[in-house]
Motif scaffolding. Structure first.
Motif, PDB file in Angstrom:
ATOM      1  N   UNK A   2      46.347  48.834  40.100  1.00  0.00           N
ATOM      2  CA  UNK A   2      46.942  47.876  40.240  1.00  0.00           C
ATOM      3  C   UNK A   2      46.442  46.264  39.729  1.00  0.00           C
ATOM      4  N   UNK A   3      47.053  45.840  38.904  1.00  0.00           N
ATOM      5  CA  UNK A   3      46.616  44.790  38.157  1.00  0.00           C
ATOM      6  C   UNK A   3      46.561  43.516  38.870  1.00  0.00           C
ATOM      7  N   UNK A   4      45.555  42.537  39.269  1.00  0.00           N
ATOM      8  CA  UNK A   4      45.481  41.476  40.065  1.00  0.00           C
ATOM      9  C   UNK A   4      44.994  40.376  39.189  1.00  0.00           C
ATOM     10  N   UNK A   5      45.673  39.104  39.253  1.00  0.00           N
ATOM     11  CA  UNK A   5      44.935  38.033  38.168  1.00  0.00           C
ATOM     12  C   UNK A   5      44.267  37.202  39.392  1.00  0.00           C
ATOM     13  N   UNK A   6      42.977  36.969  38.694  1.00  0.00           N
ATOM     14  CA  UNK A   6      42.108  36.188  39.554  1.00  0.00           C
ATOM     15  C   UNK A   6      41.699  34.989  38.771  1.00  0.00           C
ATOM     16  N   UNK A   7      41.732  33.594  39.526  1.00  0.00           N
ATOM     17  CA  UNK A   7      41.593  32.490  38.715  1.00  0.00           C
ATOM     18  C   UNK A   7      40.737  31.551  39.656  1.00  0.00           C
TER      19      UNK A   7
END
Length: 802
Positions: free
Chosen positions: A59-64
């Motif tokens: 599952x792709x998670x976007x972190x910032x």
């Protein structure tokens, strides 16, 4: 020889029915509980482990990096997945995943379906078996759908429905779809539940957001090519993120965000499919924790440990009665090896019988266990080879070590010592004391955990959340009518009814309703040269009044015409950071500014493990609402609830009424905590019972060893109280040592657990005092019955052999 061992072992066990019965009962119950807890833990650990290509699915998670710290999220814009697949090497298959319900209409049937909107490779990535229809491309066309067996039967009354059509109610319009395949019903251990799967491009919001990178509303799953690791793929995607999120990264830098240790502001992180069920993003990072299943397994092993300690102690206690038998056998030429196998065969008998009874008990009580602890464990797990092999291995180890220690101890006794009928105070006493400390330490640990967990749950149940949760009923607007029209009709139908105070609606529920659906919306926009993010709730103009939320500044919505203004909470007002917040105008839509009409007091719209965040209310007929809220009179709530149900059925005769009070919804949000508390409570009770059995065995041993001493003390004038004190003080010292060891451990564990909650109880010393007091009182009651009886015995009987 073996036959002789078995025969004598059986005779000895039958001869000492009390000891044998206590051992079998204790071990059987421990095995049964351990099996059920093990099944519950294995169920949790098996989530999404059945997919054939699971090792390559993520599952792709976007972190910032934001000015307030790191932030992680799972939602992405519509062009993200197709762009990633073409621009970053290593993607084998990819799919967008959006869970969003809709009304399915077939003849006179109207069913609210759990729908997932996915890409065509969804059924190639995940192992959801297609039992009929197009196996290769089940959703190859935009008008094709895949139904589960259950959904097909509910909608058509049969699973033989390939090629048949029905309509979905989307944005008030009916759109036709054709059944192209039937999938096997979802297994419980999956996070990808659905009743119907449709192409992502057919979703009502797709065309509007097709090219928009700033509108994020769905998850993305990717299957990597063979030989491509998640780490290398994440590295390869950095240039992709820099390109497509260049503007967003520039805004983060402008607003004062600090780069991570690699000098980056935005990345993607791949979470393995088997970790998704255990992943959380509360602290801005991807945190994978399997603490609950491991806790369940830990309780199972602790229960088994206590039962095994009991067996060892009771075997040692029983050995005092068999000293002359051991001495006689040694006199007649028996070797240590022969004596060991003789006593060990008795243990083998007990363990085999106990495990058989334990398995039968686990089968018998599996349904009650599932109901009590709210778990979907599958009883078929008991028949799986891997589970049976693991169970057999544990039984063998327990039999060897737990049954072997008392057998070894008794076989090593000297001949003269045995014939005298005296059991030497050797290192076995130290082992016994250590085991007892462990026993009661575990019991005190579990009791403390129980008290703290229920204390936190009671705190969450009774906390003032900032709105009226006792008098408000919420239910999904799951009928054919436009949701805004449905709320207006409800209001008109119930106007003047003294049992209904007000009616409103919103696009999200508070807590967790009967329908089980939960969602949240966030929106970001520019305000005075910086980015601002807020939770976003579309409401009806009566929402604030119906929920009883306090207004602290300005005014509330007055009618549906207040659609170009917003109401915010105190946290949002602080986020804006202006002196006169009522003069602020928020650019929620490009080029469209919404003045702030009023400010409401902060209220807990999230679970209590999260602090209150900024939220903005807006009236929008275009975006619509999905839940109705009704404030009812406190005088006759049952009648009010029935009135709501009848009115809803009148307006939507084919839609199910799924209403519940908000306090019930809130209660459902901590089902996890309640399940954990129930398991620890049950473990505490069982640990105490088993420990008491061990204490009883120890009191038998001590009394039998000190019979002559008791007689002499009574002859010289010792009172019953003084003798009882002498016999019990050693046990109480062990319980005190257990308390001193267990309390710091319990304090550390409970403190760490409470850190998960933004709103939590204080870890008072009284939790630990209460746990220790309970343990001491139970120990006194257990030992006292046997020691008082011994202290009151006729000293003539104690000394008659001298």
């Amino acid at each position: 020889m073996i036959k002789n061992y078995i025969k004598i072992a059986w005779r000895n066990l039958v001869k000492d029915k009390l000891n044998t019965g206590l051992n079998v009962i204790g071990l059987s119950v421990a095995f049964a509980v351990a099996i059920l807890l093990g099944m519950a833990a294995m169920y949790q650990l098996s989530f999404d482990g059945f997919h054939e290509n699971g090792d390559a699915i993520y599952k792709i998670v976007k972190t910032q990096q934001t000015p307030k710290g790191p932030l992680a999220g799972t939602v992405h814009p519509a062009p993200f997945a197709p762009s990633l697949a073409t621009e970053v090497p290593g993607v084998k298959r990819i799919t967008r995943y959006l869970q969003n319900g809709a009304i399915a209409i077939q003849g006179d049937r109207e069913i609210d379906m759990n729908i997932v909107w996915v890409d065509k490779d969804f059924f190639s990535i995940f192992s959801f078996p297609i039992i009929s229809g197009d196996q290769n491309a089940p959703i190859g066309d935009l008008s094709s759908v895949v139904l589960t067996e259950k959904a097909a039967k509910n909608l058509f009354g049969s699973v033989d429905v390939i090629g048949r059509t029905f309509n979905l109610l989307i944005n008030g319009n009916e759109k036709p779809f054709t059944v192209s395949a039937i999938a096997k019903n979802n297994v419980p251990e999956t996070n990808l539940e659905f009743e119907m799967a449709i192409r992502f491009e057919s979703h009502q919001d797709y065309l509007k957001h097709k090219e928009q990178w700033d509108s994020q509303y769905h998850d993305v799953y990717v299957e990597l090519q063979e030989g491509v690791s998640s780490v290398s793929f994440e590295k390869s995607s950095e240039s992709f993120m820099d390109l497509h999120y260049e503007k967003a990264i520039g805004m983060l830098k402008r607003d004062g965000a600090s780069a991570d240790i690699n000098g980056r502001y935005m990345n993607i992180e791949l979470v393995p499919l088997v970790d998704v069920h255990f992943a959380s993003f509360k602290n801005g990072f991807v945190e994978v924790s399997r603490s609950l299943p491991y806790l369940i397994l830990g309780i199972a092993f602790l229960i088994l440990f206590i039962a095994c300690v009991n067996y060892i102690n009771m075997s040692i206690a029983k050995s005092a009665k068999r000293l002359k038998e051991i001495g006689m056998r040694k006199t007649l030429g028996a070797h240590k090896k022969q004596l060991f196998f003789q006593f060990w065969s008795e243990s083998l008998f007990v363990f085999l019988v106990s495990i058989c009874i334990g398995v039968l008990l686990s089968f018998a009580f599996v349904n009650e266990f599932k109901t009590t602890f709210n778990t979907n464990l599958n009883s078929d797990l008991l028949l799986k080879p891997s589970f049976l092999i693991g169970l057999l291995g544990i039984v063998i180890l327990i039999t060897i070590f737990v049954g072997g220690y008392p057998a070894l101890l008794m076989s090593r006794l000297g001949t003269i010592q045995s014939l005298k009928g005296k059991l030497e105070s050797t290192g076995s006493n130290n082992v016994r004391d250590v085991l007892m400390v462990f026993q009661f330490g575990i019991a005190i640990l579990l009791i403390t955990g129980t008290l703290v967990l229920w204390g936190q749950i009671d705190y969450m149940r009774n906390k003032d959340l900032g709105y009226d949760k006792e008098q408000v009923v919420s239910f999904p607007l799951n009928g054919k009518r436009n949701s805004n029209d449905a709320v207006e009709l409800l209001r008109a139908e119930l106007k003047g009814n003294p049992d209904i105070i007000s009616i409103s609606g919103a696009d999200n529920n508070l807590g967790l309703g009967i329908d089980g659906s939960r969602s949240s919306s966030k929106i970001g926009f520019e305000f005075e040269g910086r980015a601002v993010t807020t939770n976003f709730l579309v409401v009806d103009h009566e929402f604030v009044h119906t929920l009883g939320i306090d207004l602290v500044l300005g005014r509330n919505f007055e009618s549906a015409s207040d659609s170009l203004v917003v109401v915010i909470n105190e946290s949002m007002a602080k986020e804006l950071g202006v002196e006169d917040v009522l003069s602020a105008q928020l650019e929620i839509e490009d080029g469209v500014y919404f003045p702030v009409l009023g400010v409401v007091k902060d209220y807990n719209f999230n679970d209590l493990d999260r602090a209150i965040e900024p939220i903005t209310f807006l009236i929008s007929r275009e975006w619509g609402i999905t839940y109705a809220y009704a404030k009812v009179s406190p005088n006759n709530m049952a009648n009010s609830f029935e009135t709501l149900e009848k009115t809803w059925k009148k307006l939507e005769p084919n839609a199910e009424f799924l209403g519940s009070f908000l306090d019930e919804n809130i209660d459902r949000t901590f089902n996890r905590e309640k399940t954990t508390a129930k398991m620890i409570s049950s473990g505490s009770v069982l640990a105490i019972i088993l420990s008491c059995m061990g204490l009883f065995a120890m009191s038998l041993l001590i009394v039998s060893q000190r019979t002559k001493e008791i007689g002499i003390r009574k002859v010289v004038g010792a009172s019953v109280g003084s003798i009882t004190y002498i016999l019990t003080k050693d046990f109480l010292k062990l319980v005190l040592v257990a308390f001193l060891i267990a309390s710091p451990i319990a304090w550390w564990l409970m403190r760490e657990w409470l850190q998960n909650y933004a709103y939590r109880i204080d870890l008072s010393v009284w939790f630990f005092v209460a746990a220790g007091t309970i343990a001491v009182l139970i120990a006194i009651l257990t030992i006292g019955t046997r020691t008082i009886k011994a202290a009151r015995a006729n000293p003539v009987k104690s000394l008659r052999t001298e």
